[in-house]
Design a protein around this motif. Structure first.
Motif, PDB file in Angstrom:
ATOM      1  N   PRO A   1       0.800  -1.232   0.000  1.00 47.79           N
ATOM      2  CA  PRO A   1       0.000   0.000   0.000  1.00 47.79           C
ATOM      3  C   PRO A   1       0.830   1.278   0.000  1.00 47.79           C
ATOM      4  O   PRO A   1       1.915   1.343   0.583  1.00 47.79           O
ATOM      5  N   ASN A   2       0.262   2.301  -0.616  1.00 50.38           N
ATOM      6  CA  ASN A   2       0.858   3.629  -0.585  1.00 50.38           C
ATOM      7  C   ASN A   2       1.110   4.084   0.852  1.00 50.38           C
ATOM      8  O   ASN A   2       2.141   4.690   1.153  1.00 50.38           O
ATOM      9  N   HIS A   3       0.188   3.786   1.746  1.00 53.59           N
ATOM     10  CA  HIS A   3       0.302   4.271   3.122  1.00 53.59           C
ATOM     11  C   HIS A   3       1.327   3.500   3.951  1.00 53.59           C
ATOM     12  O   HIS A   3       1.547   3.838   5.120  1.00 53.59           O
ATOM     13  N   ASP A   4       1.969   2.483   3.357  1.00 56.55           N
ATOM     14  CA  ASP A   4       3.088   1.807   4.026  1.00 56.55           C
ATOM     15  C   ASP A   4       4.426   2.441   3.644  1.00 56.55           C
ATOM     16  O   ASP A   4       5.455   2.102   4.230  1.00 56.55           O
ATOM     17  N   MET A   5       4.432   3.329   2.671  1.00 62.30           N
ATOM     18  CA  MET A   5       5.678   3.816   2.095  1.00 62.30           C
ATOM     19  C   MET A   5       6.300   4.902   2.981  1.00 62.30           C
ATOM     20  O   MET A   5       5.633   5.873   3.331  1.00 62.30           O
ATOM     21  N   PRO A   6       7.591   4.771   3.315  1.00 59.76           N
ATOM     22  CA  PRO A   6       8.213   5.673   4.292  1.00 59.76           C
ATOM     23  C   PRO A   6       8.719   6.997   3.740  1.00 59.76           C
ATOM     24  O   PRO A   6       9.111   7.872   4.519  1.00 59.76           O
ATOM     25  N   ASP A   7       8.742   7.155   2.401  1.00 59.59           N
ATOM     26  CA  ASP A   7       9.215   8.424   1.839  1.00 59.59           C
ATOM     27  C   ASP A   7       8.561   8.638   0.473  1.00 59.59           C
ATOM     28  O   ASP A   7       7.884   7.754  -0.052  1.00 59.59           O
ATOM     29  N   ARG A   8       8.773   9.833  -0.088  1.00 63.31           N
ATOM     30  CA  ARG A   8       8.101  10.198  -1.342  1.00 63.31           C
ATOM     31  C   ARG A   8       8.542   9.323  -2.511  1.00 63.31           C
ATOM     32  O   ARG A   8       7.725   8.969  -3.367  1.00 63.31           O
ATOM     33  N   ASP A   9       9.813   8.979  -2.575  1.00 62.22           N
ATOM     34  CA  ASP A   9      10.278   8.135  -3.669  1.00 62.22           C
ATOM     35  C   ASP A   9       9.600   6.767  -3.624  1.00 62.22           C
ATOM     36  O   ASP A   9       9.171   6.238  -4.654  1.00 62.22           O
ATOM     37  N   ALA A  10       9.498   6.191  -2.429  1.00 65.32           N
ATOM     38  CA  ALA A  10       8.841   4.893  -2.282  1.00 65.32           C
ATOM     39  C   ALA A  10       7.361   4.992  -2.617  1.00 65.32           C
ATOM     40  O   ALA A  10       6.782   4.077  -3.219  1.00 65.32           O
ATOM     41  N   GLN A  11       6.743   6.111  -2.226  1.00 63.27           N
ATOM     42  CA  GLN A  11       5.340   6.320  -2.577  1.00 63.27           C
ATOM     43  C   GLN A  11       5.137   6.264  -4.080  1.00 63.27           C
ATOM     44  O   GLN A  11       4.245   5.581  -4.577  1.00 63.27           O
ATOM     45  N   GLN A  12       5.946   6.994  -4.820  1.00 67.37           N
ATOM     46  CA  GLN A  12       5.796   7.011  -6.268  1.00 67.37           C
ATOM     47  C   GLN A  12       6.041   5.617  -6.844  1.00 67.37           C
ATOM     48  O   GLN A  12       5.335   5.180  -7.754  1.00 67.37           O
ATOM     49  N   GLU A  13       7.035   4.911  -6.331  1.00 72.02           N
ATOM     50  CA  GLU A  13       7.273   3.541  -6.797  1.00 72.02           C
ATOM     51  C   GLU A  13       6.065   2.649  -6.564  1.00 72.02           C
ATOM     52  O   GLU A  13       5.769   1.773  -7.374  1.00 72.02           O
ATOM     53  N   SER A  14       5.335   2.878  -5.482  1.00 68.85           N
ATOM     54  CA  SER A  14       4.195   2.012  -5.156  1.00 68.85           C
ATOM     55  C   SER A  14       3.061   2.126  -6.165  1.00 68.85           C
ATOM     56  O   SER A  14       2.180   1.262  -6.212  1.00 68.85           O
TER      57      SER A  14
END
Length: 277
Positions: free
Chosen positions: A117-130
């Motif tokens: 999930p997007n809400h598990d991502m710890p930073d902006r780069d990881a969010q975009q990857e998700s």
């Protein structure tokens, strides 16, 4: 007779396990990625190691077979500080014939549902990857936006309580009649989230039917062994069989349902992301 993609996918669902070495051992219990117990399922697979999760993509179903995470209190605390942000995109490192495209989901009636999930991502780069489509499956909107979101939140709450967890999420393709988006992307009949707590040596899984027409959506809670038997994938090769065969009574996810009834049912033995923008 030539085989259609769904016939190939059903062949997925008899032979020795396929265990490719992972480039992302940090996301797997014992550093060991899942074993695929059906050779046909291993065809056209490719691993993608992203910064906060790992994916095994299938060029047959044009979906991931799984997406894996290692969630810690620190990573979830960092994720909690971020609002939702990201753009859906195809994985252009895959051949066109083996990847999902944004057009496949357009006006399909299905959400592009995150596995990690997007809400598990710890930073902006990881969010975009998700938001990459290798981390997506076609999900019924009432599942993705309702009970599935609650399951994701429930798992995060377990981590916030101090439990670092290995989580593997993926689709299930069962039965003789499978739907495709745009005659390309397979629609899962169900989705699962398998959870392992190495500290307490507990493991269990949520399974939710991916049905747009179901009057009510419920989660089934089962042992990892029961889920693996259905999937034909050894999700956690490094953990003891005794842990996999003992069902962790995971919390019943809370939140609205179509009927307001309890959404989780326990299965003691073998049983049976997010909106599109």
């Amino acid at each position: 007779m030539s085989k259609t993609p769904w016939m190939i996918a059903l062949a997925i669902l008899s032979a020795p396990a396929f265990a490719a070495p992972t480039t992302c051992p940090q996301f797997y219990a014992g550093g060991v990625a899942p074993d695929i117990n059906k050779p046909a399922m291993a065809k056209k697979t490719k691993e993608f190691c992203y910064s906060a999760f790992d994916v095994m993509n299938s060029g047959v179903t044009l979906t991931p077979l799984w997406s894996a995470e290692y969630l810690t209190p620190k990573s979830i605390a960092a994720a909690a500080k971020l609002d939702r942000k990201g753009n859906f995109h195809a994985e252009d490192r895959l051949p066109e014939a083996e990847r999902a495209e944004l057009d496949d989901y357009e006006k399909s009636g299905y959400d592009r549902g995150h596995l990690s999930p997007n809400h598990d991502m710890p930073d902006r780069d990881a969010q975009q990857e998700s938001f990459v489509l290798t981390n997506m499956v076609p999900q019924a909107p009432k599942v993705n936006r309702g009970l599935w979101a609650e399951i994701e939140k429930t798992v995060r709450q377990q981590v916030q309580a101090g439990n670092s967890l290995y989580v593997i999420t993926g689709p299930m393709f069962e039965g003789s009649s499978l739907t495709q988006l745009n005659k390309r992307v397979m629609v899962p009949t169900a989705v699962f989230k398998a959870v392992y707590d190495p500290k307490s040596q507990r493991a269990g899984a949520y399974v939710v039917t991916n049905d747009r027409n179901a009057p009510d959506i419920k989660a089934e809670i089962m042992s990892i062994a029961a889920l693996e038997q259905r999937l034909k994938i050894n999700l956690f090769p490094a953990i003891p069989d005794s842990v996999k065969s003992t069902r962790w009574p995971l919390p019943d996810p809370t939140g609205p349902t179509t009927t307001g009834q309890s959404k989780a049912t326990a299965a003691t033995t073998s049983t049976h992301g997010r909106r599109a923008h």
